[in-house]
Design an enzyme around this catalytic site. Structure first.
Site, PDB file in Angstrom:
ATOM      1  N   GLY A 123       0.688  -1.229   0.022  1.00  0.00           N
ATOM      2  CA  GLY A 123      -0.012  -0.271   0.079  1.00  0.00           C
ATOM      3  C   GLY A 123       0.840   1.081   0.142  1.00  0.00           C
ATOM      4  O   GLY A 123       0.111   2.406  -0.343  1.00  0.00           O
ATOM      5  N   CYS A 175     -26.822  -8.447 -18.245  1.00  0.00           N
ATOM      6  CA  CYS A 175     -26.295  -8.274 -19.506  1.00  0.00           C
ATOM      7  C   CYS A 175     -26.981  -8.584 -20.710  1.00  0.00           C
ATOM      8  O   CYS A 175     -27.810  -9.791 -20.736  1.00  0.00           O
ATOM      9  CB  CYS A 175     -24.923  -9.027 -19.531  1.00  0.00           C
ATOM     10  N   CYS A 229     -25.185 -11.855 -22.504  1.00  0.00           N
ATOM     11  CA  CYS A 229     -25.234 -13.241 -22.053  1.00  0.00           C
ATOM     12  C   CYS A 229     -25.826 -13.563 -20.870  1.00  0.00           C
ATOM     13  O   CYS A 229     -25.952 -14.523 -20.207  1.00  0.00           O
ATOM     14  CB  CYS A 229     -23.467 -13.414 -21.517  1.00  0.00           C
ATOM     15  N   CYS A 239     -21.740  -6.701 -20.608  1.00  0.00           N
ATOM     16  CA  CYS A 239     -20.661  -6.858 -19.704  1.00  0.00           C
ATOM     17  C   CYS A 239     -19.428  -5.950 -20.013  1.00  0.00           C
ATOM     18  O   CYS A 239     -19.394  -5.841 -21.108  1.00  0.00           O
ATOM     19  CB  CYS A 239     -20.150  -8.652 -19.760  1.00  0.00           C
ATOM     20  N   CYS A 287     -17.810 -12.253 -20.810  1.00  0.00           N
ATOM     21  CA  CYS A 287     -19.147 -12.143 -21.666  1.00  0.00           C
ATOM     22  C   CYS A 287     -19.033 -13.440 -22.770  1.00  0.00           C
ATOM     23  O   CYS A 287     -19.834 -14.230 -22.914  1.00  0.00           O
ATOM     24  CB  CYS A 287     -19.421 -10.845 -22.110  1.00  0.00           C
TER      25      CYS A 287
END
Lengths: 282, 188
Positions: A29, A239, A242, A264, A270
């Site tokens: 981080g 979606c 799909c 997607c 997808c």
């Protein structure tokens, strides 16, 4: 292509990058300054990510590059072709087949595996930058773990808007220590950062910073007890291609009469689902 | 100069890339023992330690050679292949030696609160690396890992300095394992 060194960069530059990457992994981080090089693409097109990828690549790697989840956008195609040319690495669009995935602003939907490396392109690495423009001050704030300003900002969002009004680049706390900008991924992707089996590297070329999340690192999205973090996406939509209910969706305008569809954002996810459905139907 | 200089990487870009990935895997999974071989190292330096030096050290990174590693063959090899300035422990970016020769961790740069990355990386030559001994937890470790550490108490003190502190690579023959400062060290 023999006119270039393997993976484009010279060896001294790669050593500098590699030292910075190792320190970044050792201090999850924390943003490690590095001596960013000019790359054959403009700032904002992933120069930080490209330098990380170049420093990590071996000839046996299979590289996937996505831009907002898509494999077939200009940025993704150019970077993929770049490394196919200067490092002769195999490329793929399948998340599971890739050993290194360079990404702009998304984490793939398919779960990542141990041994994979996810390289993020980062525009502004400093999560406190828009609260405090001076680098000397934000550096001191990180050193002293003085993150009150960020909590106030989130509180003010709630006071004004009734919720934490940030849909992307949602700040996270790494291992209870550093506050980190996860790059402009949608906050829908934030839970995927936590306890991820893959190594996640973040590169900001213009800002000369590298940071990292080792595998299995604790990553918490900032929130309040009474206003818990919620990963969000287009509500109630699935979606159009799909039918996925669980993926992050892009809104596509289809005409000038208000017509639109949701698809997607992760094109590989997808396409894989569409192929499976076609097989099942056949 | 008595001993013959041993060669470095035959194909530096490719071999350094492979070596770095092994080192990166080791650093990203503290305690995991990785293979790192391919070059003939000047005695008493291990092949793994020599690989790390060739991959990460150059004229911009002061190097400290401790104890038996501070000998003519290693110094000549460093001068020829790396060009790294040889310095005392207080100024070292990298240090190479056995645990006892390297001395207390506190004499090496620990980084500052503002720049914790400006700390030394120690390459500690060991007799053998084993996945047993001290219990390691923290970033990079799924549940727990084990590694035979030379002095868990001193390393615990180093980890308590987080985000400051030194990072350590243990090398033995053609093997490497890493212990970044972020790793919590439990009991054996």
């Amino acid at each position: 292509m023999t006119a270039y060194n393997f993976a484009y960069l010279d060896e001294a530059t790669k050593r500098m990058l590699r030292r910075a990457i190792l320190k970044a992994v050792a201090i999850p981080g924390y943003q490690v300054p590095f001596s960013s090089r000019e790359m054959p693409m403009p700032y904002g097109w992933g120069t930080g990510g490209v330098q990380l990828t170049a420093a990590c690549l071996v000839p046996e790697d299979t590289l996937k590059v996505i831009d907002q989840g898509a494999d077939d956008t200009t940025n993704a195609v150019s970077i993929r072709k770049f490394f196919a040319r200067v490092a002769q690495v195999a490329t793929t669009e399948a998340t599971g087949a890739a050993s290194i995935i360079q990404t702009r602003h998304r984490i793939p939907e398919a779960p990542l595996q141990e041994g994979q490396i996810l390289v993020f392109q980062v525009p502004i690495p400093e999560p406190l930058r828009f609260l405090e423009p001076r680098e000397t001050e934000t550096r001191t704030m990180h050193a002293l773990e003085d993150y009150g300003l960020m909590q106030v900002r989130l509180y003010e969002d709630i006071a004004r808007h009734g919720e934490i009004a940030r849909a992307y680049a949602y700040p996270v706390r790494v291992e209870g220590r550093y506050i980190m900008d996860p790059s402009p991924i949608p906050k829908f992707d934030n839970p995927k950062l936590d306890n991820c089996p893959a190594l996640q590297l973040f590169g900001a070329g213009r800002e000369c910073r590298i940071y990292a999340l080792p595998p299995y690192t604790r990553v918490e999205s900032l929130d309040f007890e009474d206003y818990p973090f919620t990963p969000s996406k287009a509500a109630g939509q699935c979606c159009a291609l799909c039918g996925a209910m669980d993926s992050y969706l892009d809104e596509v305008i289809t005409d000038d009469a208000g017509g639109r569809m949701f698809v997607c954002s992760d094109t590989d996810y997808c396409a894989t689902r569409v192929a499976v459905q076609a097989e099942d139907a056949a | 100069m008595t001993a013959q200089l041993t060669p470095g990487f035959a194909n530096p870009p490719i071999e350094a890339a492979h070596a770095f990935r092994q080192v990166l895997e080791a650093m990203a999974h503290p305690g995991r023992i990785m293979g790192l071989a391919g070059i003939a190292a000047p005695a008493p330096c291990s092949a793994a330690a020599a690989c790390v030096l060739l991959t990460l050290v150059d004229g911009t990174t002061p190097l400290h050679l401790a104890g038996a590693h501070d000998c003519a063959p290693v110094r000549d090899w460093v001068r020829f292949h790396l060009g790294a300035p040889l310095v005392g422990p207080q100024e070292a970016a990298f240090a190479l030696g056995t645990w006892d020769a390297l001395g207390p961790l506190a004499i090496y740069p620990q980084g500052s609160a503002e720049y914790p990355d400006r700390s030394a990386t120690l390459i500690v030559e060991c007799v053998a690396l084993q996945a047993s001994g001290a219990r390691l937890t923290g970033p990079g470790i799924k549940d727990a890992a084990w590694l035979n550490l030379p002095d868990p108490a001193a390393l615990r003190t180093n980890a308590a300095l987080f985000p400051r502190g030194v990072d350590i690579m243990f090398t033995s023959g053609a093997q490497i394992a890493a212990l970044p400062r972020s790793t919590q060290i439990g009991d054996a």
